[in-house]
Design an enzyme around this catalytic site. Structure first.
Site, PDB file in Angstrom:
ATOM      1  N   PHE A 151      -5.550  -1.402   7.032  1.00  0.00           N
ATOM      2  CA  PHE A 151      -4.181  -0.993   6.747  1.00  0.00           C
ATOM      3  C   PHE A 151      -3.236  -2.203   6.792  1.00  0.00           C
ATOM      4  CE2 PHE A 151      -3.839   3.896   7.535  1.00  0.00           C
ATOM      5  CZ  PHE A 151      -4.876   4.116   6.640  1.00  0.00           C
ATOM      6  N   SER A 152      -1.945  -1.910   6.589  1.00  0.00           N
ATOM      7  CA  SER A 152      -0.953  -2.975   6.381  1.00  0.00           C
ATOM      8  C   SER A 152      -0.818  -3.938   7.552  1.00  0.00           C
ATOM      9  CB  SER A 152       0.411  -2.341   6.115  1.00  0.00           C
ATOM     10  OG  SER A 152       0.400  -1.779   4.824  1.00  0.00           O
ATOM     11  N   ARG A 173       0.306   1.186  13.944  1.00  0.00           N
ATOM     12  CA  ARG A 173      -0.137   0.378  12.800  1.00  0.00           C
ATOM     13  C   ARG A 173       0.929  -0.583  12.262  1.00  0.00           C
ATOM     14  NH1 ARG A 173      -0.203   5.800  10.869  1.00  0.00           N
ATOM     15  NH2 ARG A 173       1.439   6.280   9.370  1.00  0.00           N
ATOM     16  N   ASP A 174       0.480  -1.435  11.344  1.00  0.00           N
ATOM     17  CA  ASP A 174       1.308  -2.342  10.545  1.00  0.00           C
ATOM     18  C   ASP A 174       1.897  -3.492  11.384  1.00  0.00           C
ATOM     19  OD1 ASP A 174       0.709  -0.294   8.792  1.00  0.00           O
ATOM     20  OD2 ASP A 174       2.707   0.577   8.837  1.00  0.00           O
ATOM     21  N   TRP A 212      -4.991   6.738  -3.711  1.00  0.00           N
ATOM     22  CA  TRP A 212      -5.207   6.092  -2.415  1.00  0.00           C
ATOM     23  C   TRP A 212      -6.618   6.360  -1.929  1.00  0.00           C
ATOM     24  CZ3 TRP A 212      -6.291   7.130   2.732  1.00  0.00           C
ATOM     25  CH2 TRP A 212      -5.876   6.171   3.653  1.00  0.00           C
ATOM     26  N   ASN A 228      -0.563   0.040  -2.772  1.00  0.00           N
ATOM     27  CA  ASN A 228       0.709   0.418  -2.151  1.00  0.00           C
ATOM     28  C   ASN A 228       1.318  -0.782  -1.433  1.00  0.00           C
ATOM     29  OD1 ASN A 228      -1.590   2.025  -0.600  1.00  0.00           O
ATOM     30  ND2 ASN A 228      -0.068   1.719   0.968  1.00  0.00           N
ATOM     31  N   ASP A 229       1.615  -0.723  -0.166  1.00  0.00           N
ATOM     32  CA  ASP A 229       2.453  -1.734   0.506  1.00  0.00           C
ATOM     33  C   ASP A 229       2.074  -3.193   0.222  1.00  0.00           C
ATOM     34  OD1 ASP A 229       2.693   0.713   1.765  1.00  0.00           O
ATOM     35  OD2 ASP A 229       2.227  -0.033   3.753  1.00  0.00           O
ATOM     36  N   GLN A 275      -1.979  -3.426  -0.126  1.00  0.00           N
ATOM     37  CA  GLN A 275      -2.877  -2.298   0.121  1.00  0.00           C
ATOM     38  C   GLN A 275      -3.500  -1.896  -1.208  1.00  0.00           C
ATOM     39  OE1 GLN A 275      -3.102  -0.140   3.537  1.00  0.00           O
ATOM     40  NE2 GLN A 275      -3.333  -2.355   3.521  1.00  0.00           N
TER      41      GLN A 275
HETATM   42  C1  FRU Z   1       2.993   2.712   4.513  1.00  0.00           C
HETATM   43  C2  FRU Z   1       1.616   3.008   5.065  1.00  0.00           C
HETATM   44  C3  FRU Z   1       1.329   2.163   6.284  1.00  0.00           C
HETATM   45  C4  FRU Z   1      -0.169   2.057   6.288  1.00  0.00           C
HETATM   46  C5  FRU Z   1      -0.485   2.006   4.815  1.00  0.00           C
HETATM   47  C6  FRU Z   1      -1.790   2.639   4.444  1.00  0.00           C
HETATM   48  O1  FRU Z   1       3.153   2.994   3.185  1.00  0.00           O
HETATM   49  O2  FRU Z   1       1.501   4.392   5.365  1.00  0.00           O
HETATM   50  O3  FRU Z   1       1.860   2.663   7.478  1.00  0.00           O
HETATM   51  O4  FRU Z   1      -0.615   0.917   6.963  1.00  0.00           O
HETATM   52  O5  FRU Z   1       0.575   2.669   4.148  1.00  0.00           O
HETATM   53  O6  FRU Z   1      -2.139   2.360   3.135  1.00  0.00           O
END
Ligand code: FRU
Length: 448
Positions: free
Chosen positions: A81-82, A145-146, A46, A21-22, A38
């Site tokens: 995570f991101s 997060r992130d 996921w 993902n991200d 990710q």
């Molecule tokens: C965004 C998200 C982030 C998180 C990640 C987890 O798409 O939900 O907030 O860090 O994906 O994979």
């Protein structure tokens, strides 16, 4: 035994196998573009998040490097995570969210962690640097997060997606002199996100824009995607730790864009070319999820302006008199029309299946209802159920439309705006049919 043929995009980043993902930690470091993402390598769904890693010289041809981060330490055992990247003293630092399950497993904890590399390939984890102990108690520590890190004056700054206990989504700001010791500054951005967390903040101090993503937005605000990413343009007030937006707009008018991020050291954005809560038909080939084509970005006329970056070759140019046919699966198509009156384009066409772009009532109307394998999401509005997305047309004297095509994706750019969507057509759907009414029109095809 016949080995099934695996179809993959030619120049869009996917995992070697499994789920992505991200985009994370995008950085121009020691002469190369590094993109992390990710990643769950063991399934097309996921799972506990790793950071996959690719590098490129030209943003088009990418090479896989070993997985950079694995969720194997006590501070990130549920997932890495991101996050983002920064260079300091020649070393490459990654800042990411370490997720752990609470004892008893009833809820999660999210803390911001650091990892460092001297060669840009192998990373040493340094543990938590922004923990819940410095997050004020009116924020939820399981929705934190992130981290996006950048340098301004003599300080490092870090923006983190957050949520107050009163239910409002926020971006919170921290600062540090050394990347290790951080203090809380305040709320960077106060948009009430309609009861959900703001994710993946991305403040770009060179150009003064802010990108952010929101999940599960209220229908009343008229978003076509339940989960949407935005740009804001405005100014960062470092004195008060506040970002003041003068305009806000959608990053992408298509079905599939989330969590866009800017490269540290280059005005280039990449996002996740996919969406939460939808099936991903490429799972049958062993991979799910990809990244968008890189987009060069600038702030122009008070808004974010995006154009694709693709290293192309062998341009073929034709004058279009009303209509044109061609065969294209991958490449970059540019259609330039003066005084455009009518427009219809069928891509990945085999007669029965096609993906359509038309100009209707001053808007680009994209339709993937007949593209091929169906994609089902959580959106319930009429357009979504009909496979439709719309993007405003500039109505300029000269319309320049750039379409980036690869296996499983179409990204349409006009006047700095973008509409990106995945499509899963049958292999024999490779025709292109253009019908246009304009004073003059040219068609250009470039290979990748
Ligand atoms: C965004 C998200 C982030 C998180 C990640 C987890 O798409 O939900 O907030 O860090 O994906 O994979």
């Amino acid at each position: 035994m016949t080995i099934p043929k695996i179809i993959k995009p030619a120049f869009h980043v996917t995992g070697e196998k499994g789920w992505i993902n991200d985009p994370n930690g995008l950085i121009f470091y020691k002469g190369k573009y590094h993109a992390f993402y990710q990643h769950y390598p063991f399934d097309t769904k996921w799972g506990p998040m790793h950071w996959g890693h690719v590098v490129s010289d030209d943003l088009t041809h990418w090479e896989y490097l070993p997985i950079a981060l694995k969720p194997c330490d006590e501070f990130d055992s549920f997932g890495c995570f991101s996050g983002s990247a920064i260079e300091q003293d020649g070393k490459l630092y990654l800042m990411y969210t370490g997720v752990v399950e609470n004892q008893g497993g009833e809820t999660f904890r999210q803390n911001q962690c650091l990892a460092v590399s001297e060669d840009g390939i192998t990373f040493k984890k340094l543990g938590i640097v922004i923990g819940e102990d410095i997050l004020p108690s009116d924020y939820e520590p399981w929705n934190f997060r992130d981290p996006k890190v950048w340098k301004h004056d003599d300080w490092f700054w870090c923006a983190v997606g957050a949520k107050r206990r009163d239910g409002t989504g926020r971006i919170v700001l921290f600062k540090s002199k050394d990347l290790f010791n951080w203090s809380f500054v305040g709320d960077l951005f106060n948009k009430d996100s309609g009861g959900t967390i703001i994710e993946c903040p991305d403040l770009n101090q060179e150009q003064g824009y802010l990108l952010y993503s929101e999940q599960f937005q209220p229908k009343s605000e008229g978003h076509q995607n339940v989960h949407t990413s935005y740009w804001a343009v405005g100014e960062m007030d470092y004195q008060n730790g506040n970002y003041k937006a003068t305009a806000i707009g959608t990053m992408d008018y298509g079905f599939d864009l989330y969590a866009p991020q800017t490269f540290t050291g280059a005005p280039i954005v990449i996002g996740w070319l996919n969406m939460w809560d939808r099936n991903v038909p490429s799972a049958k080939y062993g991979f799910a999820g990809m990244l968008t084509v890189p987009r060069k970005v600038c702030v122009k006329d008070g808004r974010l302006y995006q154009t694709p970056v693709v290293a192309t070759k062998d341009a073929i140019k034709k004058i279009v008199d009303k209509s044109l046919s061609d065969q294209v699966v991958k490449g970059v198509i540019t259609i330039t029309a003066t005084e455009l009156k009518q427009f219809n384009l069928k891509l990945r066409n085999n007669g029965e299946n096609y993906t359509e772009l038309s100009l209707i009532d001053g808007k680009w109307v994209f339709n993937r209802s007949r593209s091929g394998e169906q994609i089902v999401g959580v959106e319930t509005d009429e357009d979504s159920l009909a496979g439709i997305r719309r993007m405003p047309w500039s109505n300029n004297h000269v319309t320049t439309l750039t379409i980036v095509m690869d296996e499983f994706s179409v990204e349409i750019f006009e006047d700095g705006k973008v509409l990106s969507s995945t499509i899963y057509p049958p292999e024999d759907a490779n025709g292109l049919i253009l019908n246009v009414k304009a004073q003059s029109c040219t068609y250009q095809k470039e290979n990748v």
